[in-house]
Scaffold this motif. Sequence first.
Motif, short mmCIF file in Angstrom:
data_model
loop_
_atom_site.label_atom_id
_atom_site.label_comp_id
_atom_site.label_asym_id
_atom_site.label_seq_id
_atom_site.Cartn_x
_atom_site.Cartn_y
_atom_site.Cartn_z
N VAL A 29 0.86 -1.19 0.00
CA VAL A 29 0.00 0.00 0.00
C VAL A 29 0.89 1.24 0.00
O VAL A 29 1.76 1.39 0.85
N GLU A 30 0.66 2.11 -0.97
CA GLU A 30 1.49 3.31 -1.08
C GLU A 30 1.27 4.25 0.11
O GLU A 30 0.14 4.61 0.43
N LEU A 31 2.38 4.62 0.75
CA LEU A 31 2.33 5.56 1.87
C LEU A 31 2.71 6.96 1.44
O LEU A 31 2.15 7.95 1.93
N SER A 32 3.69 7.05 0.53
CA SER A 32 4.11 8.37 0.07
C SER A 32 4.74 8.27 -1.31
O SER A 32 5.18 7.20 -1.75
N ARG A 33 4.76 9.42 -1.97
CA ARG A 33 5.35 9.53 -3.31
C ARG A 33 5.97 10.92 -3.39
O ARG A 33 5.32 11.91 -3.10
N SER A 34 7.22 10.96 -3.80
CA SER A 34 7.89 12.24 -4.01
C SER A 34 8.59 12.21 -5.36
O SER A 34 8.77 11.14 -5.95
N PHE A 35 8.96 13.39 -5.84
CA PHE A 35 9.49 13.49 -7.20
C PHE A 35 10.83 14.22 -7.22
O PHE A 35 11.07 15.11 -6.41
N HIS A 36 11.66 13.81 -8.16
CA HIS A 36 12.92 14.48 -8.44
C HIS A 36 13.00 14.64 -9.96
O HIS A 36 12.61 13.74 -10.69
N ARG A 37 13.49 15.78 -10.40
CA ARG A 37 13.65 16.01 -11.84
C ARG A 37 15.10 16.35 -12.14
O ARG A 37 15.77 17.01 -11.34
N HIS A 38 15.55 15.92 -13.29
CA HIS A 38 16.83 16.39 -13.80
C HIS A 38 16.71 16.57 -15.31
O HIS A 38 15.89 15.94 -15.96
N VAL A 39 17.52 17.49 -15.82
CA VAL A 39 17.47 17.85 -17.23
C VAL A 39 18.82 17.54 -17.86
O VAL A 39 19.87 17.84 -17.30
N LEU A 40 18.76 16.95 -19.04
CA LEU A 40 19.96 16.63 -19.81
C LEU A 40 19.97 17.49 -21.07
O LEU A 40 18.98 17.54 -21.80
N HIS A 41 21.08 18.16 -21.31
CA HIS A 41 21.27 18.96 -22.52
C HIS A 41 22.22 18.19 -23.43
O HIS A 41 23.15 17.52 -22.95
N CYS A 42 22.04 18.29 -24.72
CA CYS A 42 22.83 17.48 -25.65
C CYS A 42 24.31 17.81 -25.63
O CYS A 42 25.15 16.94 -25.86
N VAL A 43 24.65 19.06 -25.32
CA VAL A 43 26.04 19.52 -25.38
C VAL A 43 26.29 20.50 -24.24
O VAL A 43 25.41 21.30 -23.92
N SER A 44 27.47 20.43 -23.66
CA SER A 44 27.90 21.49 -22.74
C SER A 44 29.08 22.21 -23.40
O SER A 44 29.87 21.59 -24.13
N SER A 45 29.18 23.50 -23.15
CA SER A 45 30.20 24.32 -23.81
C SER A 45 30.92 25.17 -22.79
O SER A 45 30.32 25.66 -21.84
N VAL A 46 32.23 25.34 -23.04
CA VAL A 46 33.06 26.17 -22.17
C VAL A 46 33.90 27.07 -23.07
O VAL A 46 34.52 26.59 -24.04
#
Length: 106
Positions: free
Chosen positions: A43-60
Motif C-alpha cells: 500500500v502506497e504511503l508516500s510519493r515524491s518526485f525528483h527532476r533532472h534535465v539533460l542537454h545534448c552539449v555542454s560548452s566552455v
Amino acid sequence: MLGTDIGEKMAITKELIEDKIEIIGDYKSIQVRTATIIKEDGVELSRSFHRHVLHCVSSVQNDDDSWAHTDTDVSAESSEVQGIAAAVWTTTVKNAKKTANENSGI
C-alpha cells in the motif's frame, strides 16, 4: 488484547520509477522525472518526485576565446533515456546548440 500483534512483520519497500520523460525546446533537452514511492505491505504511503534535465552539449569558453564542446554522456541513464537521446540529439541539433551556446557567451 485489542490492536495489532506486536510480532507481526510489515514489509516496507522503496521503489524508484521514471514516470515522465519529456523533450523540451529547440535543442531537445530531455527532462526526466523520477518518482520515489514508499509502500507498506503493498500500500502506497508516500510519493515524491525528483527532476533532472539533460542537454545534448555542454560548452566552455577557453581563455583564448576558443570554445570546447562536450557531448553529454548518458551512459548512466536508463536505456529508455539513452534511446531517446540517440534519436533526438542529431548532429544538426548538437551543432545548433553549440552555436547557441557560443552566441550567448555561456
